[in-house]
Design a protein around this motif. Sequence first.
Motif, PDB file in Angstrom:
ATOM      1  N   ALA A  76      10.671  -3.192   0.307  1.00  0.00           N
ATOM      2  CA  ALA A  76      11.502  -4.509   0.303  1.00  0.00           C
ATOM      3  C   ALA A  76      11.844  -5.286   1.363  1.00  0.00           C
ATOM      4  O   ALA A  76      11.360  -4.566   2.681  1.00  0.00           O
ATOM      5  N   THR A  77      12.072  -6.425   1.268  1.00  0.00           N
ATOM      6  CA  THR A  77      12.130  -7.240   2.626  1.00  0.00           C
ATOM      7  C   THR A  77      13.277  -8.171   2.477  1.00  0.00           C
ATOM      8  O   THR A  77      13.614  -9.156   2.748  1.00  0.00           O
ATOM      9  N   GLY A  78      14.464  -7.676   1.911  1.00  0.00           N
ATOM     10  CA  GLY A  78      15.788  -8.388   2.192  1.00  0.00           C
ATOM     11  C   GLY A  78      16.740  -7.875   3.258  1.00  0.00           C
ATOM     12  O   GLY A  78      16.072  -7.640   4.375  1.00  0.00           O
ATOM     13  N   GLY A  79      17.938  -8.126   3.321  1.00  0.00           N
ATOM     14  CA  GLY A  79      18.693  -8.110   4.414  1.00  0.00           C
ATOM     15  C   GLY A  79      18.793  -6.763   5.177  1.00  0.00           C
ATOM     16  O   GLY A  79      18.441  -6.887   6.635  1.00  0.00           O
ATOM     17  N   ILE A  80      19.073  -5.745   4.392  1.00  0.00           N
ATOM     18  CA  ILE A  80      18.838  -4.460   5.362  1.00  0.00           C
ATOM     19  C   ILE A  80      17.580  -4.321   5.751  1.00  0.00           C
ATOM     20  O   ILE A  80      17.306  -3.194   6.571  1.00  0.00           O
ATOM     21  N   ALA A  81      16.594  -4.244   4.957  1.00  0.00           N
ATOM     22  CA  ALA A  81      15.098  -4.093   5.570  1.00  0.00           C
ATOM     23  C   ALA A  81      14.885  -4.592   6.799  1.00  0.00           C
ATOM     24  O   ALA A  81      14.342  -4.231   7.570  1.00  0.00           O
ATOM     25  N   ALA A  82      15.334  -5.682   6.760  1.00  0.00           N
ATOM     26  CA  ALA A  82      15.206  -6.551   8.171  1.00  0.00           C
ATOM     27  C   ALA A  82      15.936  -5.682   9.440  1.00  0.00           C
ATOM     28  O   ALA A  82      15.467  -5.735  10.378  1.00  0.00           O
ATOM     29  N   ALA A  83      17.186  -5.493   8.987  1.00  0.00           N
ATOM     30  CA  ALA A  83      18.012  -4.755  10.016  1.00  0.00           C
ATOM     31  C   ALA A  83      17.318  -3.483  10.419  1.00  0.00           C
ATOM     32  O   ALA A  83      17.481  -3.270  11.721  1.00  0.00           O
ATOM     33  N   PHE A  84      16.719  -2.878   9.484  1.00  0.00           N
ATOM     34  CA  PHE A  84      16.251  -1.608   9.529  1.00  0.00           C
ATOM     35  C   PHE A  84      14.952  -1.813  10.473  1.00  0.00           C
ATOM     36  O   PHE A  84      14.790  -1.032  11.553  1.00  0.00           O
ATOM     37  N   ALA A  85      14.071  -2.759   9.995  1.00  0.00           N
ATOM     38  CA  ALA A  85      12.811  -2.934  10.915  1.00  0.00           C
ATOM     39  C   ALA A  85      13.163  -3.249  12.345  1.00  0.00           C
ATOM     40  O   ALA A  85      12.644  -2.654  13.420  1.00  0.00           O
ATOM     41  N   ALA A  86      14.084  -4.078  12.650  1.00  0.00           N
ATOM     42  CA  ALA A  86      14.780  -4.356  13.962  1.00  0.00           C
ATOM     43  C   ALA A  86      15.149  -3.177  14.821  1.00  0.00           C
ATOM     44  O   ALA A  86      14.699  -3.077  16.044  1.00  0.00           O
ATOM     45  N   ASP A  87      15.807  -2.483  14.218  1.00  0.00           N
ATOM     46  CA  ASP A  87      16.312  -1.060  14.884  1.00  0.00           C
ATOM     47  C   ASP A  87      15.257  -0.010  14.997  1.00  0.00           C
ATOM     48  O   ASP A  87      15.134   0.593  16.222  1.00  0.00           O
ATOM     49  N   LEU A  88      14.203   0.127  14.270  1.00  0.00           N
ATOM     50  CA  LEU A  88      13.024   0.896  14.330  1.00  0.00           C
ATOM     51  C   LEU A  88      12.113   0.388  15.436  1.00  0.00           C
ATOM     52  O   LEU A  88      11.775   1.187  16.371  1.00  0.00           O
ATOM     53  N   ARG A  89      12.079  -0.890  15.679  1.00  0.00           N
ATOM     54  CA  ARG A  89      11.411  -1.571  16.709  1.00  0.00           C
ATOM     55  C   ARG A  89      12.289  -1.312  17.979  1.00  0.00           C
ATOM     56  O   ARG A  89      11.433  -0.969  19.099  1.00  0.00           O
ATOM     57  N   THR A  90      13.414  -1.481  18.036  1.00  0.00           N
ATOM     58  CA  THR A  90      14.148  -1.398  19.482  1.00  0.00           C
ATOM     59  C   THR A  90      14.026   0.265  19.822  1.00  0.00           C
ATOM     60  O   THR A  90      13.942   0.363  21.001  1.00  0.00           O
ATOM     61  N   ALA A  91      13.987   1.138  18.911  1.00  0.00           N
ATOM     62  CA  ALA A  91      13.784   2.452  19.051  1.00  0.00           C
ATOM     63  C   ALA A  91      12.547   3.032  19.451  1.00  0.00           C
ATOM     64  O   ALA A  91      12.434   4.138  19.865  1.00  0.00           O
ATOM     65  N   GLY A  92      11.753   2.065  19.206  1.00  0.00           N
ATOM     66  CA  GLY A  92      10.321   2.410  19.336  1.00  0.00           C
ATOM     67  C   GLY A  92       9.552   3.546  18.534  1.00  0.00           C
ATOM     68  O   GLY A  92       8.560   4.072  18.871  1.00  0.00           O
ATOM     69  N   LEU A  93      10.104   3.479  17.332  1.00  0.00           N
ATOM     70  CA  LEU A  93       9.466   3.995  16.222  1.00  0.00           C
ATOM     71  C   LEU A  93       8.233   3.445  15.730  1.00  0.00           C
ATOM     72  O   LEU A  93       7.969   2.244  15.902  1.00  0.00           O
ATOM     73  N   ASP A  94       7.408   4.103  14.625  1.00  0.00           N
ATOM     74  CA  ASP A  94       6.098   3.744  14.422  1.00  0.00           C
ATOM     75  C   ASP A  94       6.207   2.911  13.149  1.00  0.00           C
ATOM     76  O   ASP A  94       6.107   3.606  11.979  1.00  0.00           O
ATOM     77  N   LEU A  95       6.634   1.796  12.957  1.00  0.00           N
ATOM     78  CA  LEU A  95       6.842   0.782  11.664  1.00  0.00           C
ATOM     79  C   LEU A  95       5.225   0.409  11.515  1.00  0.00           C
ATOM     80  O   LEU A  95       4.910  -0.549  12.101  1.00  0.00           O
ATOM     81  N   VAL A  96       4.435   0.743  10.494  1.00  0.00           N
ATOM     82  CA  VAL A  96       3.342   0.559  10.071  1.00  0.00           C
ATOM     83  C   VAL A  96       2.844  -0.301   8.872  1.00  0.00           C
ATOM     84  O   VAL A  96       2.032  -0.812   8.954  1.00  0.00           O
ATOM     85  N   ALA A  97       4.179  -0.286   8.057  1.00  0.00           N
ATOM     86  CA  ALA A  97       3.628  -1.139   6.665  1.00  0.00           C
ATOM     87  C   ALA A  97       5.018  -1.608   6.214  1.00  0.00           C
ATOM     88  O   ALA A  97       6.096  -0.801   6.203  1.00  0.00           O
ATOM     89  N   VAL A  98       4.958  -2.508   5.337  1.00  0.00           N
ATOM     90  CA  VAL A  98       5.955  -2.893   4.519  1.00  0.00           C
ATOM     91  C   VAL A  98       5.307  -3.359   3.112  1.00  0.00           C
ATOM     92  O   VAL A  98       4.213  -3.758   2.857  1.00  0.00           O
ATOM     93  N   GLY A  99       6.120  -3.342   1.944  1.00  0.00           N
ATOM     94  CA  GLY A  99       5.814  -3.714   0.652  1.00  0.00           C
ATOM     95  C   GLY A  99       6.928  -4.416  -0.056  1.00  0.00           C
ATOM     96  O   GLY A  99       8.075  -4.129  -0.003  1.00  0.00           O
ATOM     97  N   SER A 100       6.420  -5.585  -0.694  1.00  0.00           N
ATOM     98  CA  SER A 100       7.378  -6.454  -1.101  1.00  0.00           C
ATOM     99  C   SER A 100       6.793  -6.764  -2.902  1.00  0.00           C
ATOM    100  O   SER A 100       5.481  -6.427  -3.044  1.00  0.00           O
ATOM    101  N   ARG A 101       7.853  -7.077  -3.478  1.00  0.00           N
ATOM    102  CA  ARG A 101       7.153  -7.449  -4.931  1.00  0.00           C
ATOM    103  C   ARG A 101       6.257  -8.658  -4.621  1.00  0.00           C
ATOM    104  O   ARG A 101       5.622  -8.947  -5.633  1.00  0.00           O
ATOM    105  N   SER A 102       6.460  -9.622  -3.688  1.00  0.00           N
ATOM    106  CA  SER A 102       5.397 -10.662  -3.462  1.00  0.00           C
ATOM    107  C   SER A 102       4.745 -10.655  -2.183  1.00  0.00           C
ATOM    108  O   SER A 102       5.341 -10.142  -1.052  1.00  0.00           O
ATOM    109  N   GLN A 103       3.259 -10.818  -2.197  1.00  0.00           N
ATOM    110  CA  GLN A 103       2.599 -10.718  -1.020  1.00  0.00           C
ATOM    111  C   GLN A 103       3.024 -11.675   0.115  1.00  0.00           C
ATOM    112  O   GLN A 103       2.928 -11.131   1.233  1.00  0.00           O
TER     113      GLN A 103
END
Length: 340
Positions: A16-43
Amino acid sequence: MTAPSRPSALRWGILATGGIAAAFAADLRTAGLDLVAVGSRSQESADAFAARYGIARAHGSYEALAADPEVDIVYVATPHPMHHADARLALEHGKHVLVEKAFTLNRSEAQDLADLGREKGLLVMEAMWTRYLPHMVRLREIIAAGVLGEIRAVSADHTQSLPTDPAHRLNALELGGGALLDLGIYPISFVYDVLGAPLTVQATGRLAETGADAEVATIMTHTGGAVSTTLSSSRAAGPNTAVVLGTRARIEIDRVWYSPTTFRVVATDGTVQEEFDGRTTADGRGGGRGMQYQALAAERYVADGTLDSDLLPVAESVAIMGLLDNIRAQIGVRYPGEAA
Ligand SMILES: NC(=O)C1=CN([C@@H]2O[C@H](COP(=O)(O)OP(=O)(O)OC[C@H]3O[C@@H](n4cnc5c(N)ncnc54)[C@H](OP(=O)(O)O)[C@@H]3O)[C@@H](O)[C@H]2O)C=CC1
Ligand SMILES: O=C1CO[C@H](CO)[C@@H](O)[C@@H]1O
């Protein structure tokens, strides 16, 4: 103070690509974790999200994300009624799952996820991120050391002034709307953490025009006669503070108690015994919104083979959903498709 270390890298996919998905992605990036993929109902949404957070793999369906061999763990960030099916989809494809709160819509869905995770040997974890924050880790140490004496009461609120639009996720029953599942779950999970399962639960609430709860108050009793009170509201912003009251001292958690914040241990004579600041960490993994701590914990549970949270075991998430079912029955909130 340092954030927890990272024993093994998991490759994260966000569903999903909503509000909390964005906040989580930002925090994974800040912490240096391996964020490799995202999935949404729309390409298109997946592509935009991937571009924003520098994610290599963007899938135009949840199915494609779940089937991606480069992903080890899926973070489910859809509205509450979709958690069960979306987490199941990921588990069926052999992925560990971190599922946003409320874990599911009700206890029976929660039990099903717990059972499937156990059967498949995969981590199933509720993203109740507050449990993993540094101030909560310290709070548990203080309580375990007996500094507070006997705990007599816990009190907390989660109250916000949120949109009243009937179609908004917080108000629409078909999207699992309601203050209890969205906000009240924080103080209720906190009470559960400190005092365990309640012996009795009394709840009252006010429903919005849509039938979703706008305000809910609970009074619970616990082993040893301790009591707890919680308040949630999606219509009015309150203090968003919490107190744990013991016979020798109390802990006062400052606003916003469920996110990285400060607290004090205050003796019954008013002496401040400890002041704790959980807002920053020394190793650069802190900061952001604080959602990375749960992700680091998930990686530990996979690395050490326990495949369950020590801070919020999946059985406790199931029990908390049962408690929310009980409270909803008392205030008259039933989601579409739930039996009478
Ligand atoms: N931990 C925290 O602090 C917070 C947790 N949450 C939790 O996160 C979850 C999502 O909340 P939030 O991000 O605010 O919600 P949003 O409405 O912002 O996003 C939800 C996303 O879910 C996907 N989705 C799938 N089916 C539907 C549907 N029928 N209607 C709408 N969206 C759908 C969409 O992604 P796509 O279009 O890409 O498929 C959408 O962007 C909830 O469980 C909520 O309780 C929310 C806020 C903060
Ligand atoms: O912590 C939170 C902040 O508020 C959101 C509502 O807008 C909640 O969904 C969320 O869990």
